[in-house]
Design an enzyme around this catalytic site. Structure first.
Site, mmCIF file in Angstrom:
data_model
loop_
_atom_site.group_PDB
_atom_site.id
_atom_site.type_symbol
_atom_site.label_atom_id
_atom_site.label_comp_id
_atom_site.label_asym_id
_atom_site.label_seq_id
_atom_site.Cartn_x
_atom_site.Cartn_y
_atom_site.Cartn_z
ATOM 1 C CG HIS A 1 -1.800 -1.177 1.300
ATOM 2 N ND1 HIS A 1 -3.080 -1.162 0.793
ATOM 3 C CD2 HIS A 1 -1.595 -2.437 1.760
ATOM 4 C CE1 HIS A 1 -3.630 -2.363 0.960
ATOM 5 N NE2 HIS A 1 -2.747 -3.154 1.545
ATOM 6 C CE LYS B 1 -6.546 -7.647 -2.101
ATOM 7 N NZ LYS B 1 -5.892 -6.764 -1.154
HETATM 8 N N1 OTD Z 1 -4.671 -4.661 6.082
HETATM 9 N N2 OTD Z 1 -4.598 -2.394 6.506
HETATM 10 C C1 OTD Z 1 -4.716 -2.090 5.188
HETATM 11 C C2 OTD Z 1 -4.784 -3.067 4.259
HETATM 12 C C3 OTD Z 1 -4.471 -4.414 4.685
HETATM 13 O O1 OTD Z 1 -6.049 -6.092 4.188
HETATM 14 C C4 OTD Z 1 -5.058 -5.473 3.824
HETATM 15 O O2 OTD Z 1 -4.511 -5.681 2.742
HETATM 16 C C5 OTD Z 1 -4.717 -0.678 4.822
HETATM 17 O O3 OTD Z 1 -4.552 0.139 5.724
HETATM 18 O O4 OTD Z 1 -4.831 -0.377 3.611
HETATM 19 C C6 OTD Z 1 -4.616 -3.670 6.957
HETATM 20 O O5 OTD Z 1 -4.603 -3.907 8.153
HETATM 21 ZN ZN ZN Z 2 -2.982 -5.066 1.949
HETATM 22 ZN ZN ZN Z 3 -6.201 -7.447 2.599
#
Ligand code: OTD
Ligand code: ZN
Ligand code: ZN
Length: 376
Positions: free
Chosen positions: A45, A129
């Site tokens: 991200h 995704k």
């Molecule tokens: N998990 N936070 C985020 C994404 C991931 O599921 C995910 O890929 C985020 O902040 O974008 C998280 O805890």
């Molecule tokens: Zn993620």
């Molecule tokens: Zn995720």
């Protein structure tokens, strides 16, 4: 314990120098170096705005390419969005960087097969995704009807060899949060793969023994999984050790020790079905240290050190390079990187915080000492 040696490893991590014994009096010197084909991050991200500018250089330093997640607000749902987002990433990279962001689309109930065709033709978008609506940060625009409304897009993806990247958790509030991955596998993932056996699927950030068991029943080259550093080094006790630890809160949430151990054995087994995906997900400090803290761990500055430590402790350093640098591109049908990266075993301190114009970010293991340091 090795305490008298200099070990040099080549790309396959076999010692290339004989062990140079130091004289009897000088028994403390330890220097280990590891040369790897430049790794890629298959789940990242990067955010946007000044947060993007603050975090992107950390990934660009250690990784050749990264699959960039599309969960911005608003999400990246079209190829045109993905191209514009990629341009904004390129603008904030250091001038000498050759980092290559591989873009993704955010699947919605209205993603059309034509959008998938455009994505494939663009040469910029490498995957789509799936966020079940409400499963994680910025997933509110995600999918509500995978087997109905999304089917035409999924069929086109199978046709175009465009991988589906999956956040593998059900969102039903009646399902215990620690069981959401397991229930997703049984109620969504297995039926999906049976329905579309040619669709390439990456189960992202796996956290359970159930996921490992499932991946092992799937066809190599068609179904694979990414694994984060946090799910390899931490279990759910870490969330509560010495008080509530918001910087260890991510989704899927950390699990029991037995799950951590099973994932660790899977990635260090040498299976080609697992590859590196940090899920580095930065949030401004105040948004984590809050009465309703958000999920996500910013691990980009430490990820490579942690993966190396994990493989070293498992006695599997010779398997590290396939996990960091080969299995991912092989699955995506992309060439492996040709440049190299060096890691040196020496103590270094993780920064306490990373300042940026709108605040600060606390990296994973802030202020702690780690062993392996990438160098250039
Ligand atoms: N998990 N936070 C985020 C994404 C991931 O599921 C995910 O890929 C985020 O902040 O974008 C998280 O805890
Ligand atoms: Zn993620
Ligand atoms: Zn995720």
């Amino acid at each position: 314990m090795i305490n008298t040696s200099t070990l040099l490893y080549n790309a396959s991590n076999l010692p290339i120098s004989s062990i140079r014994r130091s004289n009897k009096l000088n028994i403390k010197a330890v220097k280990m170096e590891l040369t790897l084909t430049r790794p890629d991050d298959w789940h990242l991200h990067l955010r946007d705005g000044d947060l993007l500018a603050a975090v992107a250089p950390y990934s660009a330093r250690d990784f050749g390419r990264a699959i960039v997640m599309p969960n911005l607000r608003p999400p990246i749902t079209t190829t045109a969005d993905a191209i514009a987002y990629r341009e904004s990433i390129m603008k904030v990279l250091p001038a000498d960087s050759d980092f290559n962001p591989l873009m993704t689309l955010y699947l919605t109930d209205t993603t059309s097969p034509n959008e998938i065709k455009l994505a494939k033709e663009s040469g910029v978008v490498y995957a789509v995704k799936l966020y079940p609506a409400g499963a994680t940060t910025n997933s509110q625009d995600g999918v509500t009807d995978l087997f109905g409304k999304c089917l035409p897009a999924l069929q086109e993806m199978a046709e175009q060899s465009m991988p589906l990247l999956v956040h593998g958790e059900v969102t039903d509030p009646d399902v215990d949060i620690f069981d959401r991955e397991k229930v997703f596998i049984e109620t969504v993932l297995r039926p999906l793969i049976q329905k579309l056996p040619r669709l390439k699927v990456v189960m992202e950030h796996i956290t359970t023994a159930d996921a490992v068991k499932f991946i092992e029943t799937c066809k190599e080259g068609t179904v694979a999984a990414t694994v984060t550093p946090q799910h390899l080094v931490l279990n759910r006790n870490s969330l509560f050790q010495g008080g509530l630890q918001p910087h260890y809160y991510c989704l899927p949430v950390l699990k029991r020790e037995i799950h951590r151990q099973t994932i660790l054995s899977a990635v260090t087994s040498g299976s080609k079905q697992y590859f590196l995906g940090t899920d580095s997900a930065p949030h401004e400090r105040q948004r984590k240290e809050s009465s309703c803290g958000c999920a996500g761990i910013f691990n980009a500055p430490v990820a490579l050190s942690l993966y190396t430590k994990i493989f070293e402790e498992a006695g599997a350093l010779e398997k590290l390079e396939a996990f960091t640098s080969f299995n991912g591109p092989d699955f995506y049908g992309l060439p492996r990187n040709t440049s190299k990266i060096k890691l040196t075993k020496r103590p270094w301190k993780v920064p306490e915080r990373i300042l940026f114009p709108s605040g600060e970010i606390v990296p994973m293991f802030a202020g702690q000492m780690l062993d392996w340091k990438p160098s250039f």
